[in-house]
Design a protein around this motif. Structure first.
Motif, short mmCIF file in Angstrom:
data_model
loop_
_atom_site.label_atom_id
_atom_site.label_comp_id
_atom_site.label_asym_id
_atom_site.label_seq_id
_atom_site.Cartn_x
_atom_site.Cartn_y
_atom_site.Cartn_z
N SER A 65 12.89 4.28 -11.31
CA SER A 65 13.63 5.06 -10.32
C SER A 65 12.64 5.65 -9.31
CB SER A 65 14.44 6.15 -10.99
OG SER A 65 13.62 7.19 -11.46
N ASP A 66 11.42 5.87 -9.78
CA ASP A 66 10.39 6.31 -8.84
C ASP A 66 9.97 5.17 -7.93
OD1 ASP A 66 10.34 8.90 -9.66
OD2 ASP A 66 8.72 8.61 -11.11
N ILE A 67 9.98 3.97 -8.49
CA ILE A 67 9.64 2.81 -7.66
C ILE A 67 10.71 2.62 -6.60
CG2 ILE A 67 9.29 0.32 -7.68
CD1 ILE A 67 8.13 0.58 -10.44
N LEU A 68 11.97 2.70 -7.02
CA LEU A 68 13.07 2.59 -6.07
C LEU A 68 12.91 3.64 -4.98
CD1 LEU A 68 15.80 1.32 -5.35
CD2 LEU A 68 16.89 3.05 -6.77
N ASP A 69 12.56 4.83 -5.41
CA ASP A 69 12.35 5.93 -4.47
C ASP A 69 11.28 5.56 -3.44
OD1 ASP A 69 11.35 8.33 -3.30
OD2 ASP A 69 12.38 9.46 -4.85
N SER A 70 10.17 5.01 -3.94
CA SER A 70 9.09 4.64 -3.02
C SER A 70 9.54 3.52 -2.09
CB SER A 70 7.87 4.19 -3.81
OG SER A 70 7.57 5.09 -4.84
N LEU A 71 10.28 2.58 -2.63
CA LEU A 71 10.76 1.48 -1.78
C LEU A 71 11.65 2.00 -0.67
CD1 LEU A 71 11.56 -1.41 -4.27
CD2 LEU A 71 9.95 -1.43 -2.35
N LEU A 72 12.40 3.04 -1.00
CA LEU A 72 13.30 3.60 -0.01
C LEU A 72 12.56 4.21 1.18
CD1 LEU A 72 16.21 5.23 -1.97
CD2 LEU A 72 16.40 3.85 0.09
N THR A 73 11.27 4.51 0.97
CA THR A 73 10.53 5.11 2.08
C THR A 73 10.01 4.05 3.04
OG1 THR A 73 8.73 5.26 0.51
CG2 THR A 73 9.81 7.30 1.12
N ILE B 66 23.04 7.90 -4.45
CA ILE B 66 21.70 7.39 -4.75
C ILE B 66 20.77 8.53 -5.12
CG2 ILE B 66 19.65 6.25 -3.80
CD1 ILE B 66 21.38 4.53 -2.15
N SER B 67 20.78 9.57 -4.30
CA SER B 67 19.81 10.63 -4.57
C SER B 67 20.17 11.39 -5.85
CB SER B 67 19.68 11.59 -3.38
OG SER B 67 20.88 11.71 -2.69
N TYR B 68 21.46 11.51 -6.11
CA TYR B 68 21.84 12.17 -7.37
C TYR B 68 21.38 11.34 -8.55
CZ TYR B 68 24.56 14.94 -10.64
OH TYR B 68 24.94 15.76 -11.66
N TYR B 69 21.63 10.05 -8.44
CA TYR B 69 21.20 9.17 -9.53
C TYR B 69 19.69 9.31 -9.74
CZ TYR B 69 19.64 5.21 -12.05
OH TYR B 69 19.01 4.44 -12.99
N LEU B 70 18.96 9.25 -8.64
CA LEU B 70 17.50 9.33 -8.75
C LEU B 70 17.05 10.66 -9.35
CD1 LEU B 70 16.23 7.68 -5.45
CD2 LEU B 70 16.08 6.80 -7.76
N SER B 71 17.77 11.72 -9.00
CA SER B 71 17.35 13.04 -9.49
C SER B 71 17.61 13.18 -10.98
CB SER B 71 18.07 14.15 -8.72
OG SER B 71 19.39 14.30 -9.22
N VAL C 80 0.84 -1.20 0.00
CA VAL C 80 0.00 0.00 0.00
C VAL C 80 0.88 1.26 0.00
CG1 VAL C 80 -1.62 1.34 1.36
CG2 VAL C 80 -2.00 -1.09 1.03
N SER C 81 1.91 1.25 0.83
CA SER C 81 2.76 2.44 0.89
C SER C 81 3.46 2.68 -0.43
CB SER C 81 3.83 2.29 1.96
OG SER C 81 3.29 1.79 3.13
N VAL C 82 4.04 1.61 -0.98
CA VAL C 82 4.78 1.79 -2.23
C VAL C 82 3.85 2.32 -3.31
CG1 VAL C 82 5.95 0.59 -4.10
CG2 VAL C 82 6.59 0.14 -1.74
N VAL C 83 2.68 1.70 -3.41
CA VAL C 83 1.73 2.15 -4.44
C VAL C 83 1.35 3.61 -4.20
CG1 VAL C 83 -0.61 1.89 -5.30
CG2 VAL C 83 0.85 -0.12 -5.00
N LEU C 84 1.03 3.92 -2.95
CA LEU C 84 0.62 5.28 -2.65
C LEU C 84 1.72 6.29 -2.93
CD1 LEU C 84 -1.46 5.39 0.62
CD2 LEU C 84 -1.94 6.45 -1.58
N LEU C 85 2.90 5.99 -2.44
CA LEU C 85 4.00 6.94 -2.60
C LEU C 85 4.39 7.05 -4.06
CD1 LEU C 85 6.07 5.95 0.54
CD2 LEU C 85 4.61 7.94 0.23
N TYR C 86 4.33 5.93 -4.76
CA TYR C 86 4.64 5.96 -6.18
C TYR C 86 3.62 6.83 -6.92
CZ TYR C 86 5.42 4.43 -10.94
OH TYR C 86 5.66 4.41 -12.27
N THR C 87 2.35 6.65 -6.55
CA THR C 87 1.32 7.46 -7.19
C THR C 87 1.53 8.94 -6.90
OG1 THR C 87 -0.14 5.61 -6.70
CG2 THR C 87 -1.16 7.62 -7.53
N MET C 88 1.85 9.23 -5.64
CA MET C 88 2.10 10.63 -5.28
C MET C 88 3.23 11.20 -6.12
SD MET C 88 1.62 10.41 -1.20
CE MET C 88 1.98 12.01 -0.47
#
Ligand SMILES: Nc1ncnc2c1ncn2[C@@H]1O[C@H](COP(=O)(O)OP(=O)(O)OP(=O)(O)O)[C@@H](O)[C@H]1O
Ligand SMILES: Nc1ncnc2c1ncn2[C@@H]1O[C@H](COP(=O)(O)OP(=O)(O)OP(=O)(O)O)[C@@H](O)[C@H]1O
Ligand code: MOO
Ligand SMILES: [Mg+2]
Ligand SMILES: [Mg+2]
Lengths: 232, 345, 231, 231, 345
Positions: free
Chosen positions: D42-50, D30-35, C205-213
Motif C-alpha cells: 500500500s506504500d508502494i501504491l502510495d508512491s506510484l500515485l505520486t 483510495i486514501s481511506y483504504y491506504l490509511s 528513482v521517485s518511487v524508490v525515494l518516496l517509498y523509502t521516505m
C-alpha cells in the motif's frame, strides 16, 4: 453546427503567431470563413495531430514535421506546401553594443538565448549560424535555451540575457534593437503547411491554403519578414 | 496566599468567583459543570478571565485593569489535567522529564528514575502512553506534575480513575511528598467526598459558577450554609422547617414534628434543617427528637447499611453499622440536637 | 544505444532536496502562524499563497524572471553585492522549485497544526515551556505524520517542476537542465526511446525515494502509530 | 483596449470543479483504504500515485494522449461504443486536471485519516454502524478540516494545470483553451498587457474563491473549531 | 450466559482469562493495568484475542479454532468507554441518537429527548462535547450507550469522573433502567469498592491478566481466596500464619499470638489470615482473640475514624465509628472469629 458559418482550425508554429493572426483576419473578411489558430511549438503540435487532434491544417516551422505526418498517413501529401522561408536575427537588450555574431564574444555579453535546437527549428538555425560564424565554441557557455522561439524572446525582453536569437516574424513593431543574420549562415527555414487527413473541412482548408499563397497572403507574410519562394 | 476574584462569561454559563486562601490543601467541591476546572485553568493562565485579579503570594498573575496577564510558563504552577494530557509521542520517562528541561542532566535522570519507582512503573520507562492502562497513565501524569516542584499545585480530579489500592498509595505518596517538599498551596478538585475530607484542610463549595461556602473542612461538612451546600457535602436529610426560640433551645417544626436544636445554632432567615445520615442514632427512648419508625428500604454496603426509614412525619436516610442494624427493632430513631443544622434556602 | 546522461537526474535530486529543506524552514513557521491566527487576513494570506498553484508555471517563471532577473533591482543588488546570480543557474532552479512547492506545504501543514489537541499544548505550557519550545517538542512531533506527508508532496512537486524551472533556470545542458526538462526535450526532439528511458529512470528513482521516505516516516513514528488510541 | 475573452476563465472554473469532484469521489476511498492498510504494497501504491507529480506535465500529457487518444484501444472503444471523445475536448481537460490533482488529494487525505482517534471508530462500531457508515458519519466529519484543505489544494492545482491540459486538450480557442493556457499564449504572443490583465483576473478569482472556500469550511466546522480541546 | 476463555499476548503483558457468567451485574475489580479493559474490548470485538472462545447466550462471538470473529456491529453490545469517546463533531442530541439509526424518526426524537432529560442536560441538546464539563460528557456517553438497548452492557468505569451527587443519581438511574428494561448481563469495571459492592451481584477479581477469584459479591468480599484478592477488596489486615486444628476450632498462630477460627473456615495450604478493618471490634474483655493495644495513628474520615493500633504481636487497621472511637480507652481489641478468613499466598 451545420448552420453556423464554416470554420477551420489551424495548428501553427509559434513564430507565426503575429503573421497568421493577420492572415486569418483578412481571410475571414474575404471568404467569411472563421480560422482558429492553435499556436505551439512545431514538435508539440505534430505530436498532437498524430494522436488525432481535430486540427484541419498544420503549419510547421520546418518541413520535417510535415513529412513525418505524411509518412504516418495523418496528413494529405499532395497538400504539402512550403509557402515561406523564415529569418532569424538577434534581438538585443537596450544599451548593449551588439550588431554581429562576432560581438557575442564580447565580455559584456554574459548570456545569449536561443530556442532549443533539438525540437525548435528556429533554435536549430541559430545554432547553425553560430557554428558557421565560428563562435559556437565560445558562445555555448553563455547559452540559455527557450522551450520555443517565443519563450526565447521573453528572456531578452525581461533583460535577463543580452541577446536572443529569434524569428524575425516576431519582431515586427517590437521596440528592441534587432539585427538580422545573413540567410546563408543557416539552412533555409522552410515553413511548410499541410491539410490533415481527418479534416471535415477540406474545401475551406484548401481555400485558406490558396489564400495564404495568394497575393494578400504573401504580402502579409512579406510584411512580417518571411521570404516567399518562387513558384516552382 | 492565593487571591482569586474573577469573572468569565460563556453563552450558557457564567463564572464569578472570589476567594482568598492562605495555605494548606484546599478542596473545591461542586456538581459537574459548576466551573471548577475553569477556575484552575484561569489560575494557570490557560483561560483568560474577562475581568478580575489573580495573585499568588507577591506574584500578580492577572489583573484586568492593569492589563497584566503573565504567561503560563512563568507562573510556575503544577497542573494535573482531568484527562492526563500525556504526550503521546513521548515515553513514560520523557513525559516525566518534560518539565525539567533546564536541570543538569544527571539530576534529571536521578529524579525521574526515582519518581518512576515511586509510582510503581519501573520497567515501563520506555513505554508510550497508549501502551499503558488508564491508571498507569494517570500515575505518569501525576509524577510529571510533582517532579517540577511547582509553587502551587492545581489538581483536577487526579485520583478519579485509579483503583482503590493504587489510589490510596498515590494519595499517601502525594501527600507525604507535599508534607516533605511543599510549603505551597494545593487546590484540589474532586468528586469524592471522603477523599476531600481526608486530604483537605479547607473546602470551597461551588454551585453554578459561584462560591457558596468556604471554610475549614469540618465546618463546611457539618455546618453547611444552605441547601445546595448540604447536598454537595452528601447530606441526605433536608427538611423545610419553621422555628421558634425558647431559652437555650430552638424548637423547630418539621411537617408537624418538633425538633429541639441548641440555641447557638440559630441562623436568622434559615428555612431548612438538615442532618447527616451517619449522625442518626437509634435509642431505646429519649425525651425529645426521638420518633418511632418503620424501615422502607435497606441497601447493604461494604461497611454500613443505608437504611431508609419512615416516621409519622418524615422520611429519613440513615447510615448504620451492621451491629446497629441487627438491633434496630423496637428502637426509636433519634436525631441528636448537636448534629442538626439550619440551612438557608 | 545512446548513452544516457544522468546529470539531469542528479541535478533534479539536488534541486528538489534543497528546495524541500527551504520549504520546510520557511513553511513551518508560516503554517504554524496561520494555524494559530484567527484573523480574517490570515485566510487572505493563505489564499494568496495558493497563487503559485493556480498560475501557469511558465507565467510564474516569467514573473520570477522579471522580479529576480539580472535587470531587476533585487537581482542587480544580489549580483553586485554578493556576486550571486539567480536566473540561469542551479540556484534559479531551486528558487523555482521552492516557489512552486511551498504552497503545498503550507496548506497541508496548516491543517495538521490546527488539529492538535489543545490540552497537550496547555500541559506543556504549565510545565514551563515557551511557545517556541513547545513548537519543536510537542507540535512538530505530534503532527509528524502530516508534516512528513507534506514533505514528500513538496519533494515530489519540486522534483517534477517543469515550466517554472525552464523559464528561470534556462535549461542549460549539464548546468541547469533538470530531469523533467530533459524528458521533455527528448520527447519533442522525436527521440521517444530516450524519453521512455528517462521516464523509467525518473519513475523508478521517485518511487524508490518516496517509498523509502514513507518507510522511514513509519519507522520514526515507532510506537506512535496508534498513539491516539487510548484504553 | 482589446476586449478580454472570458471563455477560458469559465472553462477553467468548470473543468477544475468537475475534476475536483472526481478527485473527491475517487480519492476518498483510495486514501481511506491506504490509511487503514498496513501492507507494504500500500506504500508502494502510495508512491506510484505520486508519479503524476514528479513527471513533467507535458510528458504526462503525452502519455495520457497515447493512452486515451483516438488511436488507442481505450480511446477507440469509448468513441465507438459511446461516441465519447476524450482528447482535444473539454473532457480531456478534465481528465488532465484530475490526473494531475488526484495525488495531492490522496496524500493529504491519507495522513488525515490516519490520525483519527481510533477509539471514536470503536465507539461507532459498538453502536452498530457499518464501516461504510462510519466512514461517512465519523471519519469524514472528523477529518473535515484536512479534507477541505486537500480539496482547495486539488481545486487550485486543477485550476492552474497547464502542461498536461495543453497536451491532452489541445488549447483550442473557445473550446479547450483554459485560463492558464490563455495567459501563456498572451504572454508569448508578446501581448503583455493582456497577459497581465488575465493574470489579475485569474488571481483575483482564485483568491476570492479559495478565500470563500476557507470561510465556508470554517463556517461548516462551527463548534468543532476547537473540538479536540477537552476540559 | 456469557462464556469467555481467551488469551492475548503483548510484549509486557499477557491476558489469559476464563469465566462464565449467567446473569446479573458482574463487577470486574483489579489493579490498574491488569487487563480489565482488554477483556471488555475482546467481548465487544474491538480486540481480537490470539485464541479462545467468546459466546453470549446462543451467539458465538469468537472462536479461534472455527475462525469465527463476528464484527462488532453485529454483536449488539453496549460499551461505555473509559474516556467517553464522544463524537466531537456531533451535538449532545446527535451523539445520543447515533446508535439509533434504523429507528423511526419520531421514536428517535422521543427517546433521545427523554434520555437527555433523564441525564439532566435539558437545554444542552445542541452543545458540542467540548462545551461540556467532564461530568456532563460522561453522562452523555452513558446515555448514548443505554439508549440502544444492547443485549449486554460493558461499562468501563462509567462513574469514575462524576461528582458525588450526580454519581448517585446516575447509578440510581442506570440501575433502575436496567431493572426495568434489561434482562441481559452487565459487566462493570470499576475502581470503587463500595460502588462494586453496592451495584454488583457477582465479582470477578483480576490480577496481572488472570482471574484470581470469581463469585457472589459477599463471598468475594468476605472470603477472598488469596492475598492479592484480599488486597483488591480492601482488606488491610493480612498476616502470615501457621495453624493447628483442635476439634471445632482452628488455632492460628500469628507472630506469637493465638487466634481462634471456626473449623469450617479451614483451607489446606493457606498461609495467611486476614480480617477487614471494619470487622474489628473493641470489647471490655473476651476469652479469646482479644488483645490489649495502643493507638499509633488516627485519621478522621467523614463517617468513621481509621485507627492504626499496635498489640504486642501485630499492627492492625481498624475502622470505627465516632462513638466507638470515644469509648476505646481501656478496652481490648477483639477479632471476631466469624470474620477471620484464611488466604493462600
Ligand atoms: N469553550 C466553552 N464554551 C462554552 N461553554 C463552556 C466552554 N468551556 C466551558 N464551558 C462551560 O463552563 C461550565 C464549567 O465548566 P468546567 O469544565 O469548569 O466544569 P467542572 O466544574 O470542571 O465540571 P466537571 O466536574 O464535570 O469537570 C460548563 O457548564 C461548560 O459547559
Ligand atoms: N497495544 C498494546 N501494546 C502493548 N501493551 C498493551 C497494549 N494494549 C494494552 N496493553 C497492556 O495491557 C495491560 C492491560 O491493559 P488494560 O487497558 O486492559 O488495563 P486495565 O485493567 O483496564 O487498567 P486500568 O484500570 O488502569 O484502566 C496494560 O499493562 C497495558 O500496558
Ligand atoms: O516550432 Mo518554433 O516556432 O521554432 O518554437
Ligand atoms: Mg472539570
Ligand atoms: Mg482500563
Amino acid at each position: 453546427q451545420p448552420n453556423a458559418a464554416p470554420s477551420i482550425k489551424v495548428a501553427a508554429a509559434a513564430d507565426l503567431t503575429h503573421a497568421f493572426k493577420e492572415v486569418g483576419e483578412q481571410f475571414k473578411n474575404e471568404t467569411g470563413i472563421d480560422v482558429t489558430f492553435i499556436f505551439g511549438s512545431s514538435g508539440q503540435l505534430a505530436e498532437q495531430i498524430k494522436q488525432g487532434a481535430p486540427f484541419d491544417m498544420f503549419a510547421s516551422a520546418n518541413v520535417e514535421y510535415v513529412d513525418e505526418l505524411v509518412r504516418d498517413h495523418v496528413a494529405l501529401e499532395q497538400t504539402k506546401n512550403v509557402y515561406a522561408f523564415g529569418r532569424v536575427g538577434m534581438a538585443v537588450k537596450n544599451g548593449v553594443a551588439v550588431s554581429s555574431l562576432q560581438d557575442l564574444l564580447k565580455k559584456e555579453v554574459k548570456k545569449v538565448a536561443i530556442a532549443n535546437p533539438d525540437h525548435a527549428p528556429y533554435g536549430l538555425s541559430a545554432k547553425q549560424a553560430l557554428m558557421k560564424a565560428g563562435v559556437w565554441e565560445q558562445v555555448e557557455p553563455k547559452l540559455v535555451y527557450g522551450k520555443n522561439i517565443a519563450d526565447t524572446l521573453a528572456y531578452v525582453e525581461s533583460g535577463n540575457v543580452e541577446v536572443a536569437i529569434v524569428a524575425l516574424a516576431l519582431m515586427k513593431d517590437h521596440h528592441l534593437p534587432f539585427y538580422l543574420i545573413d540567410e546563408h549562415m543557416h539552412e533555409p527555414i522552410r515553413q511548410a503547411i499541410v491539410i490533415t487527413k481527418q479534416t471535415k473541412h477540406e474545401k475551406e482548408a484548401r481555400e485558406f491554403l490558396a489564400f495564404l499563397k495568394g497575393p494578400t497572403g504573401t504580402s502579409i507574410m512579406k510584411k512580417y519578414g518571411f521570404i516567399i519562394p518562387k513558384e516552382e | 496566599m492565593l487571591y482569586v476574584a474573577i469573572k468569565k462569561t460563556f453563552s450558557h454559563f457564567q463564572l464569578d468567583v472570589n476567594f482568598t486562601i492562605q495555605k494548606g490543601v484546599i478542596g473545591i467541591l461542586g456538581p459537574s459543570g459548576c466551573g471548577k476546572s475553569l477556575t484552575l485553568q484561569s489560575i494557570a493562565g490557560l483561560q483568560r478571565p474577562d475581568e478580575g485579579v489573580i495573585q499568588l503570594n507577591n506574584h500578580l498573575f492577572f489583573h484586568s485593569d492593569k492589563r497584566i496577564h503573565i504567561p503560563t510558563r512563568h507562573r510556575n504552577v503544577g497542573y494535573m489535567f482531568q484527562h492526563y494530557a500525556l504526550f503521546p509521542h513521548l515515553t513514560v520517562y520523557e513525559n516525566i522529564a518534560f518539565g525539567l528541561k533546564k536541570w543538569p542532566k544527571k539530576q534529571i535522570q536521578h529524579t525521574v528514575t526515582n519518581m518512576i519507582e515511586n509510582i510503581g512503573l519501573k520497567g515501563y520507562e520506555n513505554h508510550y502512553p497508549h501502551q499503558l492502562s488508564g491508571g498507569q497513565q494517570q500515575r505518569v501524569a501525576l509524577a510529571r506534575t510533582l517532579v517540577t516542584q511547582p509553587s502551587i499545585l492545581l489538581l483536577d480530579e487526579p485520583f478519579s480513575a485509579l483503583d482503590h489500592h493504587t489510589k490510596q498509595a498515590m494519595e499517601q505518596q502525594c501527600f507525604s511528598y507535599l508534607q516533605q517538599h511543599f510549603s505551597g498551596l494545593v487546590l484540589f478538585v474532586t468528586h469524592h467526598l471522603e477523599e476531600a475530607y481526608r486530604l483537605c484542610d479547607e473546602l470551597i463549595l461551588y454551585d453554578r459558577g459561584r462560591v457558596i461556602q468556604h471554610g475549614k473542612k469540618e465546618r463546611v461538612f457539618y455546618e453547611p450554609e444552605n441547601v445546595q451546600a448540604a447536598n454537595i457535602v452528601g447530606c441526605k436529610n433536608i427538611f423545610s422547617c419553621t422555628f421558634a426560640e425558647k431559652g437555650e433551645q430552638i424548637i423547630c417544626y418539621v411537617n408537624g414534628a418538633q425538633l429541639i436544636v441548641p440555641a447557638h445554632k440559630k441562623k436568622s432567615g434559615a428555612t431548612y434543617v438538615g442532618i447527616h445520615s451517619h449522625h442518626i442514632r437509634f435509642v431505646d427512648d429519649a425525651i425529645y427528637n426521638a420518633f418511632s419508625f418503620r424501615v422502607i428500604r435497606a441497601v447493604s454496603n461494604v461497611y454500613t447499611y443505608d437504611v431508609t426509614i419512615q416516621t409519622d412525619h418524615f422520611i429519613l436516610q440513615a447510615s448504620v453499622s451492621e451491629e446497629q442494624w441487627r438491633h434496630m427493632h423496637n428502637k426509636k430513631v433519634y436525631l441528636p440536637p448537636e448534629h442538626l443544622f439550619f440551612l438557608f434556602e | 544505444m545512446e548513452a544516457v546522461n544522468l546529470f539531469p537526474l542528479f541535478l533534479s535530486l539536488k534541486v528538489a532536496t534543497i528546495a524541500t529543506v527551504c520549504a520546510l524552514v520557511v513553511g513551518l513557521p508560516i503554517s504554524y502562524y496561520l494555524s494559530r491566527s484567527h484573523h480574517k487576513w490570515s485566510d487572505i494570506l493563505d489564499s494568496l499563497l495558493t497563487l503559485p498553484i493556480v498560475l501557469p508555471p511558465t507565467v510564474l517563471g516569467y514573473y520570477l524572471l522579471v522580479l529576480l532577473g539580472r535587470s531587476s533591482p533585487i537581482g542587480r543588488w544580489l549580483e553586485e553585492t554578493f556576486g550571486i546570480l539567480i536566473v540561469f543557474t542551479p540556484t534559479g532552479a531551486v528558487v523555482a522549485a521552492f516557489v512552486v512547492a511551498l504552497p503545498f506545504f503550507v496548506k497541508t501543514a496548516r491543517a495538521a497544526f490546527a488539529s492538535i489537541d489543545q490540552q497537550l499544548l496547555n500541559a506543556a505550557r504549565v510545565l514551563g515551556r515557551s511557545e517556541w519550545d513547545i513548537f519543536f517538542t510537542v507540535v512538530i512531533p505530534l503532527s509528524w505524520r502530516n508534516i512528513a506527508s507534506a514533505t514528500t508532496l513538496v519533494f515530489a512537486r519540486a522534483l517534477g517542476d517543469f515550466g517554472t524551472t525552464l523559464m528561470v533556470a534556462g535549461s542549460i545542458p549539464n548546468e541547469t537542465m533538470t530531469m523533467p526538462i530533459a524528458i521533455y526535450d527528448a520527447l519533442l526532439a522525436g527521440n521517444k526511446k530516450m524519453a521512455n528511458i528517462l521516464v523509467i529512470i525518473m519513475t523508478s528513482v521517485s518511487v524508490v525515494l518516496l517509498y523509502t521516505m514513507k518507510r522511514l516516516e513509519k519507522r520514526m513514528m515507532r510506537g506512535e502509530n496508534d498513539a491516539l488510541r487510548r484504553h
